[in-house]
Write an enzyme that holds these catalytic residues in place. Structure first.
Site, PDB file in Angstrom:
ATOM      1  CD1 TRP A  34       0.298   0.544   3.347  1.00  0.00           C
ATOM      2  CD2 TRP A  34      -0.318  -1.693   2.997  1.00  0.00           C
ATOM      3  NE1 TRP A  34       0.857  -0.262   4.583  1.00  0.00           N
ATOM      4  CE2 TRP A  34       0.403  -1.613   4.196  1.00  0.00           C
ATOM      5  CE3 TRP A  34      -0.626  -2.707   2.631  1.00  0.00           C
ATOM      6  CZ2 TRP A  34       0.709  -2.465   5.218  1.00  0.00           C
ATOM      7  CZ3 TRP A  34      -0.432  -3.881   3.425  1.00  0.00           C
ATOM      8  CH2 TRP A  34       0.125  -3.926   4.461  1.00  0.00           C
ATOM      9  NE  ARG A  35       4.948   2.174   4.671  1.00  0.00           N
ATOM     10  CZ  ARG A  35       5.819   1.727   5.765  1.00  0.00           C
ATOM     11  NH1 ARG A  35       6.957   1.328   5.351  1.00  0.00           N
ATOM     12  NH2 ARG A  35       5.393   2.017   7.081  1.00  0.00           N
ATOM     13  CD  GLU A  47      -2.872   3.452   8.410  1.00  0.00           C
ATOM     14  OE1 GLU A  47      -2.981   3.236   9.714  1.00  0.00           O
ATOM     15  OE2 GLU A  47      -1.749   3.324   7.813  1.00  0.00           O
ATOM     16  CD  GLN A  52      -7.429  -4.517  17.937  1.00  0.00           C
ATOM     17  OE1 GLN A  52      -6.679  -5.231  18.607  1.00  0.00           O
ATOM     18  NE2 GLN A  52      -8.100  -3.239  18.573  1.00  0.00           N
ATOM     19  CB  THR A  53      -4.466  -7.288  11.590  1.00  0.00           C
ATOM     20  OG1 THR A  53      -5.760  -7.315  12.116  1.00  0.00           O
ATOM     21  CG2 THR A  53      -4.173  -8.561  11.150  1.00  0.00           C
ATOM     22  CG  LEU A  90      -8.294  -9.580   8.036  1.00  0.00           C
ATOM     23  CD1 LEU A  90      -8.582  -8.583   6.949  1.00  0.00           C
ATOM     24  CD2 LEU A  90      -6.791  -9.547   8.585  1.00  0.00           C
ATOM     25  CE1 TYR A  92     -10.994  -7.518  18.325  1.00  0.00           C
ATOM     26  CE2 TYR A  92      -9.435  -8.207  16.667  1.00  0.00           C
ATOM     27  CZ  TYR A  92      -9.822  -8.034  18.047  1.00  0.00           C
ATOM     28  OH  TYR A  92      -9.054  -8.489  18.991  1.00  0.00           O
ATOM     29  CE1 TYR A 130      -2.916   5.294  13.437  1.00  0.00           C
ATOM     30  CE2 TYR A 130      -4.720   4.217  12.311  1.00  0.00           C
ATOM     31  CZ  TYR A 130      -3.428   4.420  12.444  1.00  0.00           C
ATOM     32  OH  TYR A 130      -2.450   3.847  11.723  1.00  0.00           O
ATOM     33  CG  ASP A 148      -0.710   3.150  15.832  1.00  0.00           C
ATOM     34  OD1 ASP A 148       0.373   3.770  16.599  1.00  0.00           O
ATOM     35  OD2 ASP A 148      -0.348   2.630  14.882  1.00  0.00           O
ATOM     36  CB  CYS A 216      10.053   1.756  20.076  1.00  0.00           C
ATOM     37  SG  CYS A 216       9.810   2.417  21.672  1.00  0.00           S
TER      38      CYS A 216
HETATM   39 FE1  SF4 Z   1      12.035   3.335  21.999  1.00  0.00          FE
HETATM   40 FE2  SF4 Z   1      14.559   2.717  23.061  1.00  0.00          FE
HETATM   41 FE3  SF4 Z   1      14.126   4.244  21.055  1.00  0.00          FE
HETATM   42 FE4  SF4 Z   1      13.419   5.091  23.416  1.00  0.00          FE
HETATM   43  S1  SF4 Z   1      15.494   4.619  22.508  1.00  0.00           S
HETATM   44  S2  SF4 Z   1      11.973   5.333  21.619  1.00  0.00           S
HETATM   45  S3  SF4 Z   1      12.760   3.230  24.255  1.00  0.00           S
HETATM   46  S4  SF4 Z   1      13.717   2.301  20.794  1.00  0.00           S
END
Ligand code: SF4
Length: 375
Positions: A34-35, A47, A52-53, A90, A92, A130, A148, A216
């Protein structure tokens, strides 16, 4: 929800984060189908599917969907059975029903053109803050924020936001922070060129979500590879594990059902869930809620179907988890010439015909096992 344009970012930090994110996303954006499109319809569908997926699950669904329903007009006109079949697995299902309602509203109220403004998007069925932010920024490069689950995690850690992001106070703060990043992005004199983005706001929001999805992570984030670790308060304080402060999940509720695979002349008896039921419009084998005990299940099946135990062929138990429910299905096969009195409705379908129907996920597992047994 009103978004307060005031930013909680410390002076200069939002700009530094925005710059780093844009640069990182330019080099690390995943190549997702989709990009490759600027079509707001395709972006909108992606989106909604991604809520949830996981991305890898969504890709084949999105590809098939865009083949079968390439335009908003196609979505507005498609029959419910086909719509549900394209969504089968999927879960929901209210998402896809709302998507069709919204497509019809766009046809009626906007001459088939998806609006680019957040306020107009928010008036469409099923479109919350969102999704409105995602369509406006990703497809139209509007300077709109979005939050999100992934973004909430990143922003919670970057700014050590106290409290559960699902609660109104922390949630508002996260939206303000997201708005602060968007504002800072608008103030950058120049931004690196980015593939897969309609402009700087599209790239910023995609980058934020991408960081949450790939770096993250909820557990064991790879902070050493993170482009914003210098600005990350949680990382700098050695407190990454404290954020986001999500309350532990409530204990799952166990539900047990008896399922009857009633066969006759190579056909199965299946029923369509009626309006008002969960998963309305989807198909399933007849089922009955029972207590969590295999003996009870056999007794209940005997009474329910009006057959002696010797006629019931037990099949392997099916376990299925959805939201906060842990579902166990005790499955029995029984050959009958007519529909038992206790079962109010149903249609005889061949396994091939069942393959064309939209079937609930747990019952699709049963159908697949039956077909595998026969082959
Ligand atoms: Fe997330 Fe670590 Fe980056 Fe902080 S440093 S935003 S905790 S990945």
């Amino acid at each position: 929800m009103t978004i307060n344009p005031a930013s909680e970012w410390k002076a200069g930090v939002a700009k530094a984060v925005a710059r780093s994110l844009l640069s990182w996303f330019g080099q690390n954006a995943r190549d997702l189908p989709w990009r490759h499109s600027r079509d707001p319809y395709g972006i909108w569908v992606s989106e909604v599917m991604l809520q949830q997926t996981q991305v890898q699950t969504v890709i084949p669904y999105w590809n098939l969907w865009m083949q079968e329903l390439p335009t908003l007009h196609d979505l507005a006109g498609v029959a419910e059975d086909r719509l549900l079949k394209l969504w089968e697995g999927l879960g929901y299902y209210s998402r896809v029903r709302n998507l069709q309602r919204a497509a019809r509203a766009v046809e009626l109220q906007h001459h088939g053109r998806i609006p680019s403004q957040r306020a107009e998007l928010l008036e469409l069925p099923g479109v919350g803050p969102y999704t409105a932010g995602a369509i406006a920024s990703l497809a139209f490069n509007q300077s709109e924020p979005l939050v999100d689950g992934n973004v909430a995690r990143v922003l919670s850690r970057l700014n050590r936001v106290e409290g559960d992001p699902r609660d109104s106070g922390p949630r508002d703060q996260l939206w303000q922070l997201a708005q602060g990043l968007v504002t800072a992005t608008g103030e950058l004199k120049s931004v690196p060129s980015t593939p897969f983005a309609a402009g700087r706001y599209s790239a910023l929001n995609q980058g934020l979500m991408e960081l949450g999805a790939t770096v993250c992570l909820p557990r064991n984030p790879t902070c050493l590879l993170c482009p914003v670790s210098t600005e990350c308060q949680a990382y700098q304080a050695g407190e990454v594990d404290r954020f986001p402060m999500v309350r532990p999940r409530v204990k799952a509720t166990r539900l047990c059902y008896l399922v009857a695979v009633i066969t006759h002349s190579g056909r199965w008896l299946m029923r369509r869930r009626i309006d008002g039921e969960v998963n309305q419009g989807l198909w399933e084998f007849p089922q009955l809620e029972v207590t969590d005990d295999r003996r009870d299940a056999v007794d209940s099946a005997r009474e329910w179907l009006g057959v002696p135990e010797s006629q019931l062929i037990p099949l392997p138990r099916v376990r299925h988890a959805i939201t906060r429910y842990q579902i166990t299905l005790d499955v029995f096969m029984v050959a009958l010439k007519r529909i038992p009195d206790a079962i109010q409705d149903g249609q005889w379908v061949t396994p091939e015909e069942a393959g064309e129907l939209a079937v609930t996920a747990a019952h699709r597992k049963i159908a697949k096992r039956l077909i595998a047994q026969e082959n």
